[in-house]
Scaffold this active site. Structure first.
Site, short mmCIF file in Angstrom:
data_model
loop_
_atom_site.label_atom_id
_atom_site.label_comp_id
_atom_site.label_asym_id
_atom_site.label_seq_id
_atom_site.Cartn_x
_atom_site.Cartn_y
_atom_site.Cartn_z
N GLU A 1 -5.80 -8.50 0.84
CA GLU A 1 -6.34 -8.20 2.21
C GLU A 1 -7.93 -8.01 1.85
O GLU A 1 -8.20 -7.32 0.99
CB GLU A 1 -5.72 -6.81 2.82
CG GLU A 1 -4.51 -7.18 3.51
CD GLU A 1 -3.87 -6.21 4.15
OE1 GLU A 1 -4.69 -5.23 4.73
OE2 GLU A 1 -2.63 -5.87 4.00
N GLU B 1 0.71 -1.20 -0.04
CA GLU B 1 0.13 0.20 0.08
C GLU B 1 0.87 1.26 0.09
O GLU B 1 0.85 1.97 0.89
CB GLU B 1 -0.94 -0.11 1.21
CG GLU B 1 -1.94 -1.22 1.15
CD GLU B 1 -3.01 -1.34 2.46
OE1 GLU B 1 -2.73 -0.18 3.56
OE2 GLU B 1 -3.95 -1.94 2.52
C1 FCB Z 1 -4.36 -2.33 5.78
C2 FCB Z 1 -2.82 -2.82 6.22
C3 FCB Z 1 -3.01 -3.88 7.34
C4 FCB Z 1 -4.21 -3.77 8.26
C5 FCB Z 1 -5.38 -3.57 7.69
C6 FCB Z 1 -6.30 -3.32 8.47
O1 FCB Z 1 -4.29 -1.04 5.12
O2 FCB Z 1 -2.33 -3.35 5.14
O3 FCB Z 1 -1.52 -3.84 7.80
O4 FCB Z 1 -3.59 -2.94 8.94
O5 FCB Z 1 -5.17 -2.29 6.86
#
Ligand code: FCB
Length: 386
Positions: free
Chosen positions: A298, A151
């Site tokens: 994620e 990110e």
């Molecule tokens: C993302 C991150 C991860 C976690 C989630 C909730 O932005 O990559 O580490 O904190 O959010």
């Protein structure tokens, strides 16, 4: 009546973590002093027990990050013992036939580098590729997918614009330097990693958001601009240096000019984040133009009571399935996170885990929603009641 939505053969079902959030004992990175994570979940020692649970949940993929600060505690000096540690972790996963995805930079930076200006220092574009190449030389037989930087925009926003995360700066000029250094570092790492192993699969992980206008063309224009900058700007620039895209999806924005984002959804997570499953479909469709395999690296929610997680998983997967049906090459879904963990500046309160962690005893307990997710993984399909 029920419909079964089947996922492609060999689809990866997994979960994700990152070193600082779960390992414990990390005291030589930029977060250690201001935001100490202490022993965290002690995943550093308990990884094998955690992988027992991963298997119990029928998951066949695991994404985690290496702590760069352990591996290279001083510039150019690699710590052989720590390299052996991660080798054991990877071997453990492989012995269970679990597909491995390793992130090289998940927000935390070695202290020595942050003291030299961190990602704002253009030398990072030689330090990071050096470390990345070394990791490929060490682990190429054990790692299936490499993610360089997690990110980029979130890192830059939190650390150099909002000033909340280390190094807690609010400086647009530095922020620009950081984003260009991240681009350069990724590109160079991509090349060097392929020099070490021409077969390496190297990608980038971005946090894409779905923005839509609320009322009129001006809102629509703002939403489009946000979609371009947040979702496409970085990816457009690394198009020829990525073998896959890692997508982290959490946010939907309804935009009212000049920039007002309303949450009209009653349900929010414990972080106050809106739950908007349809958004994952739109961001996936937006990635189609890159013609690369996509992994959802994620997606998840903070939900201490586990009241929404099951529905959350089900509804997001329904939209993922629709995107796949429409031709998006999605290869896997990795839920954030395997276990409750240290949620950056928010500390230990948010509970993102499929496993509930008792931070005193460090015991893990499988949440009900995780059992539900395990069924989906096992059958490679999602059952939708009609
Ligand atoms: C993302 C991150 C991860 C976690 C989630 C909730 O932005 O990559 O580490 O904190 O959010």
């Amino acid at each position: 009546m029920a419909d079964a939505l089947n996922f492609p053969e060999n689809f990866l079902w997994g979960s994700a973590t990152s070193a600082y959030q779960v390992e414990g004992g990390l005291d030589n990175c930029d977060w250690s002093k201001e935001f100490p994570a202490g022993k965290a979940c002690d995943h550093y020692h308990k990884y094998s027990e955690d992988f027992d649970l991963l298997e119990e949940l029928n998951l066949n993929a695991y994404r985690f990050s290496l702590a760069w600060s352990r591996i290279e505690p001083e510039p150019g000096e690699f710590d052989q013992q720590e390299i052996e540690h991660y080798r054991k972790v990877l071997q453990d996963l492989k012995s269970r036939d679990i597909t491995t995805m390793v992130t090289l930079h998940h927000f935390t930076t070695p202290l020595w580098l942050s003291e030299k200006g961190g990602w704002a220092n253009s030398k990072v574009a030689s330090y990071f590729p050096r470390y990345a190449k070394k990791m490929v030389e060490e682990y190429q037989d054990l790692v299936d997918y490499w993610a360089t930087i997690n990110e980029p925009f979130v890192y830059l926003g939190e650390s150099y614009l909002a000033g909340e995360w280390p190094p807690q700066r609010r400086n647009p000029y530095l922020a620009l330097k950081v984003i260009y250094n991240q681009l350069k570092s990724h590109k160079k790492a991509y090349q060097e990693m392929h020099e070490a192993d021409s077969e390496a699969k190297v990608g980038i992980v971005t946090n894409n958001q779905y923005s839509e206008g609320n009322r009129n063309f001006l809102d629509e224009f703002c939403a489009k601009t946000m979609n371009y900058f947040i979702n496409d700007w970085f990816l457009n620039r690394v198009d020829s240096e990525m073998d896959f895209i890692g997508l982290n999806y959490y946010f939907h924005n309804k935009v009212k000019f000049p920039y007002r984002v309303d949450n009209e959804n009653e349900k929010t997570t414990d972080m106050g984040w809106e739950i908007y499953p349809e958004g994952i479909y739109h961001v996936l469709k937006g990635l189609q133009k890159y013609n690369k395999p996509v992994f959802i690296t994620e997606n998840g929610l903070a939900d201490a009571e586990d009241q929404y997680r099951k529905e959350f998983i089900k509804n997001h997967l329904r939209w993922v399935h629709k995107a796949i049906e429409e031709g998006v090459d999605v290869r896997g879904y990795l839920h954030w996170s395997l276990m409750d963990n240290f949620e950056w500046a928010d500390g230990y309160n948010p509970r993102f885990g499929l496993l509930e962690v008792d931070y005193d005893s460090l015991e893990r307990k499988i949440r009900d929603s995780a059992r539900y997710y395990a069924q989906i993984a096992k059958s490679n399909s999602l059952t939708m009641e009609r």
